[in-house]
Enzyme design. Sequence first.
Site, PDB file in Angstrom:
ATOM      1  N   CYS A  54      42.400  11.293  18.721  1.00 57.08           N
ATOM      2  CA  CYS A  54      42.646  10.399  17.573  1.00 57.08           C
ATOM      3  C   CYS A  54      41.422   9.592  17.166  1.00 57.08           C
ATOM      4  CB  CYS A  54      43.744   9.400  17.933  1.00 57.08           C
ATOM      5  SG  CYS A  54      45.332  10.090  18.153  1.00 57.08           S
ATOM      6  N   LYS A  99      47.655   4.688   9.137  1.00 60.36           N
ATOM      7  CA  LYS A  99      47.329   5.491  10.318  1.00 60.36           C
ATOM      8  C   LYS A  99      45.819   5.568  10.523  1.00 60.36           C
ATOM      9  CE  LYS A  99      47.383   8.597  13.593  1.00 60.36           C
ATOM     10  NZ  LYS A  99      47.806   8.317  14.973  1.00 60.36           N
TER      11      LYS A  99
HETATM   12  N1  SAJ Z   1      38.398   3.054  25.199  1.00 53.34           N
HETATM   13  C1  SAJ Z   1      37.339   2.182  25.489  1.00 53.34           C
HETATM   14  N2  SAJ Z   1      37.573   0.833  25.484  1.00 53.34           N
HETATM   15  C2  SAJ Z   1      38.803   0.323  25.188  1.00 53.34           C
HETATM   16  C3  SAJ Z   1      39.855   1.220  24.876  1.00 53.34           C
HETATM   17  C4  SAJ Z   1      39.630   2.578  24.900  1.00 53.34           C
HETATM   18  O1  SAJ Z   1      36.224   2.617  25.764  1.00 53.34           O
HETATM   19  O2  SAJ Z   1      38.957  -0.900  25.223  1.00 53.34           O
HETATM   20  C5  SAJ Z   1      38.155   4.490  25.204  1.00 53.34           C
HETATM   21  C6  SAJ Z   1      39.025   5.240  26.197  1.00 53.34           C
HETATM   22  O3  SAJ Z   1      38.372   5.351  27.440  1.00 53.34           O
HETATM   23  C7  SAJ Z   1      39.189   6.614  25.521  1.00 53.34           C
HETATM   24  C8  SAJ Z   1      39.144   6.290  24.044  1.00 53.34           C
HETATM   25  O4  SAJ Z   1      38.527   4.993  23.926  1.00 53.34           O
HETATM   26  O5  SAJ Z   1      38.120   7.466  25.846  1.00 53.34           O
HETATM   27  C9  SAJ Z   1      40.509   6.264  23.363  1.00 53.34           C
HETATM   28  O6  SAJ Z   1      41.348   5.439  24.146  1.00 53.34           O
HETATM   29  P1  SAJ Z   1      42.739   4.851  23.526  1.00 53.34           P
HETATM   30  O7  SAJ Z   1      43.248   3.844  24.495  1.00 53.34           O
HETATM   31  O8  SAJ Z   1      42.525   4.446  22.134  1.00 53.34           O
HETATM   32  O9  SAJ Z   1      43.741   6.087  23.635  1.00 53.34           O
HETATM   33  P2  SAJ Z   1      44.088   7.151  22.507  1.00 53.34           P
HETATM   34  O10 SAJ Z   1      42.883   7.844  22.009  1.00 53.34           O
HETATM   35  O11 SAJ Z   1      45.163   8.006  23.070  1.00 53.34           O
HETATM   36  O12 SAJ Z   1      44.621   6.247  21.327  1.00 53.34           O
HETATM   37  C10 SAJ Z   1      45.982   6.191  21.062  1.00 53.34           C
HETATM   38  C11 SAJ Z   1      46.092   5.854  19.612  1.00 53.34           C
HETATM   39  N3  SAJ Z   1      47.479   5.964  19.276  1.00 53.34           N
HETATM   40  C12 SAJ Z   1      47.803   6.780  18.260  1.00 53.34           C
HETATM   41  O13 SAJ Z   1      46.994   7.366  17.565  1.00 53.34           O
HETATM   42  C13 SAJ Z   1      49.252   6.905  18.033  1.00 53.34           C
HETATM   43  C14 SAJ Z   1      45.612   4.445  19.352  1.00 53.34           C
HETATM   44  O14 SAJ Z   1      45.920   4.089  18.006  1.00 53.34           O
HETATM   45  C15 SAJ Z   1      46.301   3.464  20.260  1.00 53.34           C
HETATM   46  O15 SAJ Z   1      45.746   2.170  20.040  1.00 53.34           O
HETATM   47  C16 SAJ Z   1      46.047   3.868  21.692  1.00 53.34           C
HETATM   48  O16 SAJ Z   1      46.590   5.191  21.885  1.00 53.34           O
HETATM   49  C17 SAJ Z   1      46.760   2.912  22.627  1.00 53.34           C
HETATM   50  O17 SAJ Z   1      46.653   1.694  22.356  1.00 53.34           O
HETATM   51  O18 SAJ Z   1      47.349   3.368  23.583  1.00 53.34           O
END
Ligand code: SAJ
Length: 442
Positions: free
Chosen positions: A277, A223
């Site tokens: 996260c 995780k």
């Molecule tokens: N972000 C970027 N660039 C990217 C992807 C995300 O700047 O390429 C930013 C987003 O704008 C945001 C932050 O990072 O501010 C987090 O985005 P995220 O897509 O990682 O979304 P989270 O935080 O909800 O992450 C969750 C996590 N899932 C769990 O913990 C179960 C992560 O492990 C997953 O990879 C992600 O969702 C997902 O892929 O949807």
Amino acid sequence: MSDIAWLRGRIERREVRVAFVGLGYVGLPAACLFADAGLRVLGVDRKADRVQAIADGRSPIEGDEPELGAILARVVESGALVVTTDTAALSTCDVVIVCVDTPVEGDHVPRYEALQAAMRAIGAVLAEGALVIIESTVSPGTCAKKVALWLEAATGGVLGERFHLGHCPERVMPGRLVANMRDMPRVAGGSSPEVAEVMRLLYAFVVRADVDATDLTTAELVKTGENAFRDVQIAFANQLARVCEDAGADFLEVRRLVNRSPGRNVLLAGAGVGGHCIPKDPWLLAGGTSAELPLIAAARAVNDAMPAHVGELAEQALTEVGRALAGAVVAVLGQAYLEGSDDDRNSPTDALRAWLTERGASVRVHDPFVAGFDRDLAAVAAGADALVVMVAHPEYRALDLARLAATMRTRVLVDGRRVIDLAAARAAGLTTRAIGLGRADG
Ligand code: SAJ
């Protein structure tokens, strides 16, 4: 070693009594789904108002969570889910699943006070031979070296005899709580292989994807490692974008061509990394070792610096149009941490607002999804000197740029998520900057 076969039988006969401690965005959907699968579920939370809302058939979780409200009303109405603030009721349960907060504060040290308090309360009443499963995200080694000892102290017994222990880290995502719980693969870490197998059997009631059996520490590493990996990936994208800006290139084109190469997956550079996260889990991973992890700390620093970089781009563009940042009015589009979400925990916009305010700018924030920020966009832009896009909400991909520009005092637009047609913006009279976009004139 007490046999856990008795629990396997109760699960197979659907007689198992499951409790969830902590009814937040992890525990509540899980409790509802296990109850909706036909099991008798007890929900325990220390917040009486939260318990009352659930007992009244209402979800206390804000935001749009498809299916959750209907499932909750159904299982409360049927009595499959019973909720209380009284931990004594846990004595009737075979499995106690713990979903309490494990925050990381400014010093990057994980805080386990809530987890330890839960272990004390659970251990005091836990049935003989029961299984305790931690879903909260914790540093590698926490279950085996801390949680097990807390439960032994509270029960007066020994792990593997008086009780069993598992770690099944959550993989929730706001806006998709029910869907993720059903469709995301899970890792079932057990204090013994038999315990892990029993966990797989239990989670099969709810999880339609694979549930992989492993040990406690491996589950913790999976995780925290998966989210630390994502943070490093995003940090790399943000660093590459900075090079593209100085080199006069376009990060999106560089990324597109790199990702055409098999096995390459450069993520998206952006205005920062928020949420519940990704900003936290790298520090939980680091908490599992005394070794220095410069890559983890560096990635966090790179991503946390992006809101200030967006601020610098805005300052550059304002200077170009003869407006000092001090005294400028900046309209920031997006308060949430993620597109389409109302969740603004650790929002990069909060960091940008502080950076701008410290330099004398006046900041307005708009967000169609976040309560309190869902004002009229045109009114937020009217009279502003700069528009700054911080979140890739659908609404911001279809802005009427000419109309907005016509009402602005000076006309600057900064695209922190690369969702704006910059040629159209320039045609509307806007002076533009964007993350990862170099300028032909250097
Ligand atoms: N972000 C970027 N660039 C990217 C992807 C995300 O700047 O390429 C930013 C987003 O704008 C945001 C932050 O990072 O501010 C987090 O985005 P995220 O897509 O990682 O979304 P989270 O935080 O909800 O992450 C969750 C996590 N899932 C769990 O913990 C179960 C992560 O492990 C997953 O990879 C992600 O969702 C997902 O892929 O949807």
